[in-house]
Design a protein around this motif. Structure first.
Motif, PDB file in Angstrom:
ATOM      1  N   GLN A 133      -6.805  11.670  34.253  1.00  0.00           N
ATOM      2  CA  GLN A 133      -7.341  11.929  32.920  1.00  0.00           C
ATOM      3  C   GLN A 133      -6.375  11.423  31.852  1.00  0.00           C
ATOM      4  O   GLN A 133      -5.161  11.560  31.978  1.00  0.00           O
ATOM      5  CB  GLN A 133      -7.563  13.423  32.720  1.00  0.00           C
ATOM      6  N   ALA A 135      -5.609  11.347  27.483  1.00  0.00           N
ATOM      7  CA  ALA A 135      -5.755  12.281  26.357  1.00  0.00           C
ATOM      8  C   ALA A 135      -5.523  11.544  25.057  1.00  0.00           C
ATOM      9  O   ALA A 135      -4.806  10.542  25.008  1.00  0.00           O
ATOM     10  CB  ALA A 135      -4.772  13.451  26.497  1.00  0.00           C
ATOM     11  N   ILE A 136      -6.144  12.031  23.998  1.00  0.00           N
ATOM     12  CA  ILE A 136      -5.952  11.466  22.669  1.00  0.00           C
ATOM     13  C   ILE A 136      -5.436  12.552  21.739  1.00  0.00           C
ATOM     14  O   ILE A 136      -5.619  13.748  21.981  1.00  0.00           O
ATOM     15  CB  ILE A 136      -7.270  10.883  22.096  1.00  0.00           C
ATOM     16  N   SER A 340       0.042  12.185  29.387  1.00  0.00           N
ATOM     17  CA  SER A 340      -0.383  11.264  28.329  1.00  0.00           C
ATOM     18  C   SER A 340       0.711  11.093  27.282  1.00  0.00           C
ATOM     19  O   SER A 340       0.875  10.013  26.719  1.00  0.00           O
ATOM     20  CB  SER A 340      -1.673  11.762  27.676  1.00  0.00           C
ATOM     21  N   ARG A 394      -2.410  16.625  21.948  1.00  0.00           N
ATOM     22  CA  ARG A 394      -3.334  15.704  22.613  1.00  0.00           C
ATOM     23  C   ARG A 394      -4.354  16.497  23.417  1.00  0.00           C
ATOM     24  O   ARG A 394      -4.020  17.496  24.046  1.00  0.00           O
ATOM     25  CB  ARG A 394      -2.563  14.746  23.525  1.00  0.00           C
ATOM     26  N   LYS A 395      -5.587  16.009  23.379  1.00  0.00           N
ATOM     27  CA  LYS A 395      -6.659  16.639  24.129  1.00  0.00           C
ATOM     28  C   LYS A 395      -7.188  15.668  25.172  1.00  0.00           C
ATOM     29  O   LYS A 395      -7.443  14.507  24.866  1.00  0.00           O
ATOM     30  CB  LYS A 395      -7.788  17.080  23.187  1.00  0.00           C
ATOM     31  N   PRO A 396      -7.357  16.140  26.411  1.00  0.00           N
ATOM     32  CA  PRO A 396      -7.776  15.225  27.478  1.00  0.00           C
ATOM     33  C   PRO A 396      -9.273  14.926  27.425  1.00  0.00           C
ATOM     34  O   PRO A 396     -10.073  15.743  26.968  1.00  0.00           O
ATOM     35  CB  PRO A 396      -7.422  15.994  28.752  1.00  0.00           C
ATOM     36  N   PHE A 397      -9.619  13.736  27.886  1.00  0.00           N
ATOM     37  CA  PHE A 397     -11.025  13.417  28.088  1.00  0.00           C
ATOM     38  C   PHE A 397     -11.553  14.245  29.259  1.00  0.00           C
ATOM     39  O   PHE A 397     -10.779  14.656  30.137  1.00  0.00           O
ATOM     40  CB  PHE A 397     -11.195  11.932  28.406  1.00  0.00           C
ATOM     41  N   SER A 477      -6.403   6.284  22.646  1.00  0.00           N
ATOM     42  CA  SER A 477      -7.142   6.400  21.387  1.00  0.00           C
ATOM     43  C   SER A 477      -8.027   5.188  21.125  1.00  0.00           C
ATOM     44  O   SER A 477      -8.894   5.229  20.255  1.00  0.00           O
ATOM     45  CB  SER A 477      -6.155   6.585  20.222  1.00  0.00           C
ATOM     46  N   HIS A 497     -13.445  12.213  19.354  1.00  0.00           N
ATOM     47  CA  HIS A 497     -13.360  13.501  20.027  1.00  0.00           C
ATOM     48  C   HIS A 497     -13.345  13.240  21.531  1.00  0.00           C
ATOM     49  O   HIS A 497     -14.034  12.330  22.005  1.00  0.00           O
ATOM     50  CB  HIS A 497     -14.551  14.381  19.648  1.00  0.00           C
ATOM     51  N   PRO A 498     -12.563  14.004  22.300  1.00  0.00           N
ATOM     52  CA  PRO A 498     -12.517  13.750  23.747  1.00  0.00           C
ATOM     53  C   PRO A 498     -13.879  13.715  24.420  1.00  0.00           C
ATOM     54  O   PRO A 498     -14.097  12.952  25.362  1.00  0.00           O
ATOM     55  CB  PRO A 498     -11.659  14.914  24.268  1.00  0.00           C
ATOM     56  N   GLY A 501     -15.421  10.398  24.823  1.00  0.00           N
ATOM     57  CA  GLY A 501     -14.711   9.410  25.618  1.00  0.00           C
ATOM     58  C   GLY A 501     -15.126   9.418  27.066  1.00  0.00           C
ATOM     59  O   GLY A 501     -16.310   9.547  27.403  1.00  0.00           O
TER      60      GLY A 501
END
Length: 779
Positions: A133, A135-136, A340, A394-397, A477, A497-498, A501
């Motif tokens: 995974q 993340a952004i 990430s 950061r939030k993962p997809f 990103s 937003h994750p 993605g």
């Protein structure tokens, strides 16, 4: 054989309508349509053997000329290391004992394989590292206030138990929300003799822990309620703290509170009618600076204290917490977030001075332990949906990129399921290199040797070392460029937003295709002004110089501007000149008719259509023309080899050039009929385009002075920031986050320097450019 060049009918570089306010991204994608409808010879199957020549299959040698159309970088890292130079020293060209440039056969084979995979719609030969995974970075909005602080209470087999602090409500102020994480000033001294301030080691032992700069340390503290002056919200702030079992005198805490407000009067003011509160909590100390690399104390001022208990029975505060158990999927997501961070900064130096521990000590942070601190996100149903090290992190997809690659395009897992590129170039089972399951391909590249390589005069020594524009690696990103809808078409106006993605289920979205770099058609060696373009400036200038190339002013997109970071930049001292020709030989054996036809099509591209070799392909380096020397090419089927032994001839009778020519033409016809989007996308990127500059995205505000702002500069993230910002504006007529257009549709490829402008866009493909009228092709 004759010297006839089998034709592949195609247009030349397409001339896009000149647009001063647009540019082309240096890479695009060749589509990956479903493989179910492929012709039978292009479908998966076992490879031919190496034990005998098949009577119906093709073998022989193909003489190839590789001619550089732009300077080519063949860096010699080994020579630099042998000379004792450091990693920042300029890179020379790899040469032999006579000073002739050396082109490795593996480099040619790799370039051919990449192109061959694309035109045969084969499986990806390698796709390692994309099963994790990504993340952004989360957007800095009010959603961060919904995160709740938590402390790890217990760690099990794949699960973690947390104490989540849901609320810390002050009496008399229940009508206004207050986030439960208390602000802990970095400069606030721990109340032991001497005060640690995160620096003095005041405990016993050779390496004693410190109260502040250690995440997960339990302390007793006084906190107070304050109002932020500029932003007008309530928050908790620590007035004094000490190790558990000891106590900070109340009057000392009040003095520290009043002194902090005097020193930072514009920051906050304590609520006079609410007293100090004695609590126990766990320090959440990340140690990061804001902005990254900023001077400590002049950016981010506060860490956090997660309150876990109230120490006084009559406390004027209500503490609301819960004990929850999070499953393995959230724990895996936590590890993905930490990974990430590490990937995002793996090329930078001084990580400890610029970022929090979750960046420079990722190995420690990725595995949760008792007393560790973090934030928990909840979904609309009240269930935990994510774990994060920071409020704005950061939030993962939901899923990994591999999920968005169709199964039929993933690397083969069995020898009986090899695609054409696997059978021709070879295959090794991914992730299973210890079991010996592999296939040796049926193509070998004999590299140039001796007189087959260009002379020493083909190597150009630059007057001074040249720092190249930073070569960007893919960022999570930028998923908007790499990920398409279910059919692989550009995403249209997605939010940053994750959830928009990489999904966690197949057949929801599809990768855009195989990444390929555009030929910089405007600066090929036969274009007027190209020599001036490829002559580096004697010194950097602001603004940079713009030589005339093909009648248009163009910045030297390969030369790094002032301010480029040396730790992520490449410096070269030599390159191979345009016009240098390498002669090499391809040995092929037991090719099927279709496999050979695809290879000959690839080696028969029209003038101007280039493959790419060497370093710096996004910057225009390494464009080469590849062509067959039919006079020295010998191709025959297995039955011709049998005739050789029947007649005792020295060599089998080879077919004339007209037979391979018919094979290439037949394959071109098949592409037109069965995979037109693959053919068009590949040829468009091989030709490149004229009329619009090619470079990585960079931002220039729309307006009368925009043209003067479009030159190269050290920062490149600002375009992405602007593109993300408009995409997050709800109900905005301009809120259309831009995707990358489709290589098969050139008019969708130009992007604006200012993505926030309300310019007409090709909404069908997600692109920006205008569609030119007829007659704008250069043949």
């Amino acid at each position: 054989m004759s010297d006839q060049r089998p034709p592949v009918d195609a247009d030349g570089p397409k001339e896009l309508r000149p647009a001063e306010r647009s540019f082309l991204n240096p890479y695009g994608f060749v589509p990956i349509p479903d493989r179910d409808g492929l012709p039978e010879p292009l479908r998966d199957g076992p490879p031919a053997g190496h034990d005998r020549y098949d009577a119906t299959r093709w073998s022989g040698t193909i003489a190839v000329r590789v001619t550089t159309r732009t300077p080519m970088l063949i860096p010699d890292h080994g020579r630099r290391a042998a000379d004792g130079d450091g990693p920042d020293a300029p890179l020379p060209v790899r040469v032999d004992h006579a000073g002739r440039p050396q082109l490795a056969g593996s480099a040619v084979k790799g370039a051919l394989r990449s192109a061959y995979e694309a035109i045969t719609n084969s499986r990806f030969g390698v796709f390692t590292g994309h099963d994790q995974q990504l993340a952004i970075r989360a957007t800095a909005d009010k959603s961060a206030l919904q995160l709740r602080p938590a402390v790890v209470d217990e760690v099990g087999d794949g699960t973690v138990h947390l104490q989540v602090i849901r609320a810390l409500r002050p009496d008399g102020h229940s009508d206004e929300p207050v986030h439960p994480a208390a602000w802990l000033p970095r400069r606030l001294a721990c109340h032991r003799p001497g005060g640690c301030r995160g620096r003095s080691n005041h405990n016993e032992g050779p390496h004693p822990p410190r109260c502040s700069e250690e995440r997960g340390r339990e302390v007793d503290a006084w906190i107070y309620l304050a109002r932020h002056r500029r932003r007008n919200f309530l928050f908790w702030r620590v007035a004094g703290y000490v190790e558990t079992g000891r106590e900070v005198p109340r009057d000392r805490a009040e003095w520290d509170r009043d002194r902090a407000e005097q020193n930072r009067s514009r920051d906050a003011q304590h609520i006079a009618d609410h007293p100090l509160v004695r609590v126990r909590g766990v320090v959440h100390w990340t140690g990061s600076t804001f902005p990254a690399g900023g001077v400590r104390g002049k950016g981010k001022h506060d860490e956090r204290l997660f309150v876990t208990d109230l120490l006084d029975d009559d406390s004027p505060v209500e503490l609301d917490y819960s004990l929850i158990k999070v499953d393995e999927s959230l724990v895996t997501g936590w590890s993905a977030v930490i990974d990430s961070y590490q990937r995002a900064h793996d090329t930078e130096r001084d990580l400890k001075g610029n970022y929090g521990g979750y960046v420079w000590d990722a190995k420690r942070w990725r595995t949760l332990q008792v007393w560790d601190t973090l934030y928990v996100e909840y979904d609309e149903h009240g269930s935990p949906s994510g774990l994060y090290p920071a409020m704005i992190g950061r939030k993962p997809f939901p899923g990994a990129p591999l999920t968005s690659l169709p199964v039929s395009h993933r690397p083969a897992t069995d020898r009986t399921l090899l695609s054409p590129a696997d059978r021709v170039f070879g295959w090794v089972r991914q992730g299973r290199d210890d079991d010996g399951v592999a296939h040796r391909g049926h193509l070998r590249v004999l590299p140039p040797d001796g007189d087959d390589a260009p002379g020493a005069d083909s190597v150009h020594r630059l007057p001074r070392p040249l720092t190249l524009v930073t070569l960007n690696s893919p960022k999570p990103s930028q998923f908007l460029f790499y990920l398409g809808d279910r059919a692989g078409a550009p995403l249209r106006n997605p939010r940053r937003h994750p959830a928009q993605g990489f999904p966690d289920a197949a057949d929801v979205r599809r990768l855009r295709g195989r990444k390929t770099y555009l030929t910089h058609a405007e600066v090929l060696d036969d274009v007027p002004g190209a020599p001036a373009y490829w002559t580096p400036p004697a010194e950097t200038a602001d603004p940079p110089q713009q030589p005339q190339v093909g009648g248009r002013p163009r910045y030297r997109e390969y030369a790094a501007p002032d301010g480029a970071k040396p730790d992520v930049s490449t410096v070269v001292s030599h390159w191979v000149k345009p016009g240098a020709t390498f002669r090499l030989t391809l040995q092929v054996d037991n090719f099927s008719r279709m496999e050979l036809a695809a290879l000959l099509w690839l080696l028969s591209l029209p003038d101007g259509a280039c493959l790419k070799l060497g370093l710096g392909k996004p910057l225009g380096f390494g464009a080469v023309r590849v062509e067959v020397d039919w006079a020295d090419t010998r191709l025959f089927t297995g039955d011709r080899l049998l005739d050789r032994y029947r007649t005792l001839s020295l060599s089998p009778t080879a077919d004339g050039a007209e037979v391979p020519g018919r094979l290439a033409a037949a394959y071109d016809g098949m592409l037109r009929q069965r995979m037109p989007e693959v053919r068009d996308g590949f040829l468009n990127t091989a030709y490149g385009f004229v009329g619009v500059p090619v470079h990585y995205p960079r931002y220039a505000a729309d307006g009368p002075d925009q043209a003067a702002q479009t030159g190269p500069r050290a920062t490149t993230y600002d375009w992405w920031v602007a593109n993300d910002k408009i995409g997050n504006q709800r109900d905005s007529r301009r809120g259309r986050r831009l995707s990358l257009g489709t290589s098969a549709d050139p008019d969708s490829l130009p992007l604006p320097y200012d993505p926030t402008t309300d310019q007409p866009a090709n909404r069908r493909t997600g692109g920006y450019g205008h569609r030119p009228g007829p007659g704008n092709h250069r043949r």
